[in-house]
Design a protein around this motif. Structure first.
Motif, PDB file in Angstrom:
ATOM      1  N   LYS A  58       0.831  -1.200   0.000  1.00 32.12           N
ATOM      2  CA  LYS A  58       0.000   0.000   0.000  1.00 32.12           C
ATOM      3  C   LYS A  58       0.866   1.251   0.000  1.00 32.12           C
ATOM      4  CE  LYS A  58      -3.733   2.320   2.521  1.00 32.12           C
ATOM      5  NZ  LYS A  58      -4.635   2.271   3.707  1.00 32.12           N
ATOM      6  N   LYS A  64       2.576   2.444  -3.348  1.00 31.33           N
ATOM      7  CA  LYS A  64       1.782   3.216  -4.310  1.00 31.33           C
ATOM      8  C   LYS A  64       2.163   4.693  -4.291  1.00 31.33           C
ATOM      9  CE  LYS A  64      -1.522   0.476  -6.191  1.00 31.33           C
ATOM     10  NZ  LYS A  64      -1.950   0.495  -7.595  1.00 31.33           N
ATOM     11  N   ASP A  92       2.467   1.324 -10.132  1.00 30.75           N
ATOM     12  CA  ASP A  92       1.162   1.299 -10.804  1.00 30.75           C
ATOM     13  C   ASP A  92       0.301   0.126 -10.348  1.00 30.75           C
ATOM     14  OD1 ASP A  92       1.541   3.517 -12.855  1.00 30.75           O
ATOM     15  OD2 ASP A  92       3.292   2.269 -13.268  1.00 30.75           O
ATOM     16  N   THR A 107       0.220  -3.623  -7.805  1.00 30.36           N
ATOM     17  CA  THR A 107       0.858  -4.404  -6.743  1.00 30.36           C
ATOM     18  C   THR A 107       0.344  -5.835  -6.763  1.00 30.36           C
ATOM     19  OG1 THR A 107      -0.810  -3.756  -5.100  1.00 30.36           O
ATOM     20  CG2 THR A 107       1.173  -2.375  -5.269  1.00 30.36           C
TER      21      THR A 107
END
Length: 348
Positions: free
Chosen positions: A205, A208, A213, A215
Motif C-alpha cells: 500500500k 503506491k 502502478d 501491486t
C-alpha cells in the motif's frame, strides 16, 4: 570524553551505552553524526552472528554530520563543515577502478568510515579524505534527507547500468525501502509501468506513493501469472529481485519477456543456492545480471539527486528516532510499518 553508541554484543543484542569518543587522527577529523539511516543490511548484520563472535561492534554506514574537530595536519575541511560520507573507499589505481568500475575495486579499503555510524561521533582518517567519497551538504538541505544519498547510490547505479527508462514495464520484487527507491527512480527515468511484488500488504500500500502502478501479494496469488496478466501475456521488459529470497530469484525469470533482463539485486543468505531453469533462460534469450554497489561517479550523481528537488527524499522517511530507540527502528522496518528509519544520535 564519552559518547553514546549502539553497541552490538551478538545477534539481536544491541545496547545503547556510553563509550569513549574516538580520538581525532592527526591528519583526519571527527564527524559529529547528525543523522544515520537504518539500512536493510544493517538489520541483517545486527540480527545474525555477522562478526563471528568478534564483539562488541558499532554498525551504521549511512552517515552525515558536522565536522567537530580536525587534526593539526588536516587541511581540506574545517570545523563546522556539513559532510556526507559514502562508505565505499576505492584505490582508483587498479584495473577495475581505471575501467570506470570502482565498485569492483581490487584494493577496496573496508571499514574506513564505512561503519561506526550508530554513535554520536565517528573518526574519519586521512586515507578516506585522500581517496574520496566525501561530499559537502548544502545549508538548505536537511541532514535526514542527505543521509538517504547512500541507499540511493546502489539503486541509481543499478538502473543506470541496465538502462531502465522509457518505455519499460518494470517488475520489482520486494517493497522495502530499496524497492520503493527503485520504483521512484524508475519513474523519473521514464519507465511507463511499474509492478511491485511483496508479501506484506502494508508495504504494498505504501509503495503506491512511490510511482508503483500495480501491486501483487505473492502470498495470496501466483506472482508469475499475475505479472503475465498485467503485461498481456508477454512479461515485463525488466525484472529486479530486490529482496534476500532464493525463491524470488527462481520465479523472476518467468516474469520477464523473451529477450528481457533479470537483475539479482538483493543478496540471498550466504551459502544458499538458487535453482534456475537454464533451459527456459536459454530458449527465451533471457539475460541475467547481478548487481552490487556503485562507482564513485555514480555515488556522486546519486547523492546530488537525493538532495535535489527532483527526488522526493523526505517522503521516504517515515520515522525519525533517537539512537536509543534503534531496536524499535529495527522492528518497525522488519514488520513493514516503516519505509525508512533515520536515527538522530544528537537527540539522545
Amino acid at each position: 570524553m564519552k559518547m553514546k553508541a549502539a553497541m552490538m554484543y551478538g545477534p539481536s543484542d544491541i545496547r545503547v551505552e556510553m563509550v569513549e569518543k574516538p580520538a581525532c587522527p592527526k591528519d583526519g577529523l571527527i564527524l559529529k553524526i547528525m543523522a544515520v539511516g537504518l539500512c536493510g543490511s544493517d538489520i541483517r548484520n545486527l540480527t545474525c552472528d555477522s562478526r563471528k563472535g568478534k564483539y562488541p561492534f558499532i554498525y551504521g554506514h549511512e552517515i552525515v554530520g558536522i565536522v567537530d574537530e580536525i587534526g593539526p595536519e588536516e587541511t581540506k575541511y574545517k570545523v563546522g563543515d556539513r559532510l556526507f560520507l559514502f562508505p565505499g573507499t576505492y584505490c582508483m589505481e587498479c584495473d577495475d577502478c581505471i575501467s570506470g568500475h570502482s565498485e569492483n575495486c581490487t584494493n577496496v579499503e573496508k571499514g574506513i568510515a564505512g561503519t561506526g555510524g550508530f554513535a554520536q561521533y565517528v573518526a574519519v582518517p586521512a586515507r578516506k579524505i585522500e581517496l574520496g567519497g566525501i561530499y559537502e551538504i548544502p545549508e538548505d538541505v536537511s541532514f535526514e534527507a542527505a543521509s538517504l544519498g547512500e541507499p540511493l547510490t546502489s539503486v541509481y547505479a543499478c538502473e543506470e547500468n541496465v538502462g531502465v527508462g522509457y518505455p519499460d514495464t518494470l517488475v520489482i520484487i520486494g517493497a522495502g525501502p530499496i524497492g520503493c527507491f527503485m520504483a521512484q527512480l524508475a519513474k523519473i527515468r521514464g519507465a511507463q509501468k511499474i509492478i511491485m511484488i511483496d508479501i506484506n500488504d502494508i508495504r504494498l500500500k505504501m509503495a503506491k506513493d512511490f510511482g508503483v502502478d500495480d501491486t501483487i501479494n505473492s502470498a495470496k496469488e501466483d506472482p508469475i501469472e499475475a505479472v503475465k496478466k498485467l503485461t498481456n501475456g508477454l512479461g515485463a521488459d525488466k525484472v529486479i529481485s530486490a529482496n534476500p529470497s532464493n525463491a524470488a530469484q527462481a520465479q523472476s525469470i518467468f516474469m520477464v519477456k523473451k529477450g528481457g533482463l533479470v537483475v539479482f539485486f538483493g543478496g540471498v543468505p550466504k551459502g544458499s543456492l538458487t535453482e534456475l531453469d537454464t533451459n527456459y533462460i536459454h530458449y527465451n534469450n533471457i539475460w541475467i545480471k547481478g548487481h552490487f554497489g556503485a562507482s564513485y561517479i555514480q555515488s556522486k550523481r546519486a547523492y546530488e539527486l537525493a538532495i535535489s528537488d527532483a527526488f522526493p527524499t523526505e517522503k521516504f522517511i517515515t520515522h525519525k528516532l533517537s539512537l536509543s530507540r534503534i531496536n524499535e527502528g529495527i522492528e518497525l522496518t522488519r514488520t513493514g510499518e516503516a519505509i525508512k528509519v533515520v536515527l538522530l544520535p544528537q537527540e539522545d
